[in-house]
Scaffold this active site. Structure first.
Site, short mmCIF file in Angstrom:
data_model
loop_
_atom_site.label_atom_id
_atom_site.label_comp_id
_atom_site.label_asym_id
_atom_site.label_seq_id
_atom_site.Cartn_x
_atom_site.Cartn_y
_atom_site.Cartn_z
N HIS A 1 1.76 -26.10 -16.14
CA HIS A 1 0.37 -26.02 -16.87
C HIS A 1 -0.40 -27.24 -15.82
O HIS A 1 -1.40 -26.55 -15.27
CB HIS A 1 0.28 -26.75 -18.00
CG HIS A 1 -1.35 -26.49 -18.62
ND1 HIS A 1 -1.92 -25.34 -18.63
CD2 HIS A 1 -1.99 -27.58 -19.10
CE1 HIS A 1 -3.22 -25.69 -18.97
NE2 HIS A 1 -3.31 -26.84 -19.37
N CYS B 1 -7.21 -23.15 -22.93
CA CYS B 1 -6.61 -22.95 -21.82
C CYS B 1 -5.03 -22.16 -21.90
O CYS B 1 -4.54 -21.87 -20.98
CB CYS B 1 -6.46 -24.31 -20.99
SG CYS B 1 -7.85 -25.22 -20.86
N HIS C 1 -8.36 -24.70 -12.31
CA HIS C 1 -8.14 -24.25 -13.46
C HIS C 1 -8.97 -23.18 -14.20
O HIS C 1 -10.13 -23.34 -14.50
CB HIS C 1 -7.95 -25.59 -14.36
CG HIS C 1 -7.43 -25.12 -15.85
ND1 HIS C 1 -7.18 -24.05 -16.25
CD2 HIS C 1 -7.42 -26.26 -16.75
CE1 HIS C 1 -6.59 -24.51 -17.42
NE2 HIS C 1 -6.80 -25.72 -17.99
#
EC number: 2.3.1.179
Length: 414
Positions: free
Chosen positions: A304, A165, A341
């Protein structure tokens, strides 16, 4: 502080669950548009997860020849579309005189997952001779970079970063350093991902990373009580970054300057973040050290903020540990509340949001902020965009494997 070549952002390209270009994506982010809905790409009946952030009204054949598109996985297709937009936006001329000094560095966290699924079925059902000769070139994560460089003719530094990620942010950071040290005049960089597939949904579900909430208004709610995991998204975020000298010589529009990059490893666990967000804290400090600034200098942080119970809390702790008293005055939003995401692409999209926040003096919100977690007590810009004069913005990306990547952007001043 780096005493090297100044690096600026001159072009942007985006495909996201809230827009098929940068303009639409940014406008919708400021409006607080929710890009999360029921998954349409696969039948989710057997799964515990039914929501994702898919692209809307997007047809690849509007952008790439049908025959060529069939020889690329979706993640590569997305990268090409976003890279073309970024290069056009930058008005970057890639020709025989400039090609050697223009590079490509685009990452993908999981590469061609859909390609793998199709090839595996062919192998099991019909045997090895039926596996496509394009299987490997479609599968491998570096092929986004390879195909973009072929499509655009860029012959400079060429590579791909894979850090789960954190991929998009690491990719931009590495490209930033390439330009900063003089190895290229410009880089086409960012992240891309196409993870809404049977295997990806099943795999991330098995690791208990995904939300099983079927309510599109509450499934992705970073920093809120009751959050239970992230919601998958897809797309690409690509920047054109170049030396200030190159940008000024050709009269390019400059969105913002990249001034800091920090990257660290947790050395702790394959999926869980280090206690107290220690690794993320070190990455934020490293990025500020690289930029030559202090915590009080930063006005906005694109978090994040994936909406996982442990991840959000640890990031808040990391921010507090890094910023100290300055954390009380910091605007911190999670745009994943709108996009979901995007894994390896998320750093590219969020770099765009960070740069445009500086350029337009506006901060996109954290939507679905209705039940705040008292332990996540930062100013998360709840539900509505805010006006904010920003000199420095920061963007965090934290990935499975303990990868932490942070970028610092600055309002451009000649």
């Amino acid at each position: 502080m780096s005493q090297n070549i100044r690096v600026v952002i001159t072009g942007m390209g985006a495909l996201s669950p809230i827009g098929n270009d940068v303009k639409t994506t940014w406008e919708n982010a400021l409006k607080g548009v929710n890009g999360i809905d029921k998954i349409t790409r696969i039948d989710t009946e057997p799964y515990s997860v039914h929501l994702a952030g898919e692209l809307k009204n997007f047809n690849i054949e509007d952008h790439i020849d049908k025959k060529e598109a069939r020889r690329m996985d979706r993640f590569t297709q997305y990268a090409i579309v976003a890279a073309r937009e970024a290069v056009k936006d930058a008005q970057l001329d890639i020709n025989e005189n400039t090609a050697d000094r223009i590079g490509v560095w685009i990452g993908s966290g999981i590469g061609g997952m859909e390609t793998f699924e199709i090839a595996h079925k062919q192998l099991m059902d019909k045997g090895p001779r039926r596996v496509s000769p394009f299987f490997v070139p479609m599968l491998i994560p570096d092929m986004a970079t390879g195909q973009v460089s072929i499509d655009l003719g860029a012959k400079g530094p060429n590579g791909a970063t894979v850090t789960a990620c954190a991929t998009g942010t690491n990719s931009i950071g590495e490209a930033f350093k390439i330009v900063q040290r003089g190895d290229a005049d410009a880089m086409i960089t960012g992240g891309t991902e196409a993870p809404i597939t049977h295997m990806a949904i099943a795999g991330f579900s098995a690791s208990r990373a995904l939300s099983t909430n079927d309510d599109i208004e509450t499934a992705c709610r970073p920093f809120q009580e009751g959050r239970d995991g992230f919601v998958m998204g897809e797309g690409a975020g690509i920047l054109v970054i170049e030396s200030l000298e190159s940008a000024q010589a050709r009269g390019a529009n400059i969105y913002a300057e990249i001034v800091g990059y920090g990257t660290t490893g947790d050395a702790y666990h394959i999926t869980a973040p280090a206690p107290e967000g220690e690794g993320g804290s070190r990455a934020m400090q490293a990025a500020m050290d690289d930029a030559g600034i202090e915590p009080k200098d930063v006005q906005y942080l694109n978090a994040h903020g994936t909406s996982t119970p442990v991840g959000d809390l640890n990031e808040v702790k990391a921010i507090k540990n890094t910023f100290g008293e300055a954390a009380k005055h910091l605007k911190v939003s999670s745009t994943k509340s709108m996009t979901g995401h995007l894994l390896g692409a998320t750093g590219g999209i969020e770099a765009i949001f960070s740069a445009l926040s500086i350029k337009d003096s506006k901060v996109a919100p954290t939507i679905h902020a209705v039940t705040p977690d008292p332990e996540c007590d930062l100013d998360i810009v709840p539900n509505e965009a805010q006006d904010l004069d920003i000199t420095y913005a920061m963007s965090n990306s934290l990935g499975f494997g303990g990868h932490n990547a942070v970028l610092v952007f600055k309002k451009f001043e000649a």
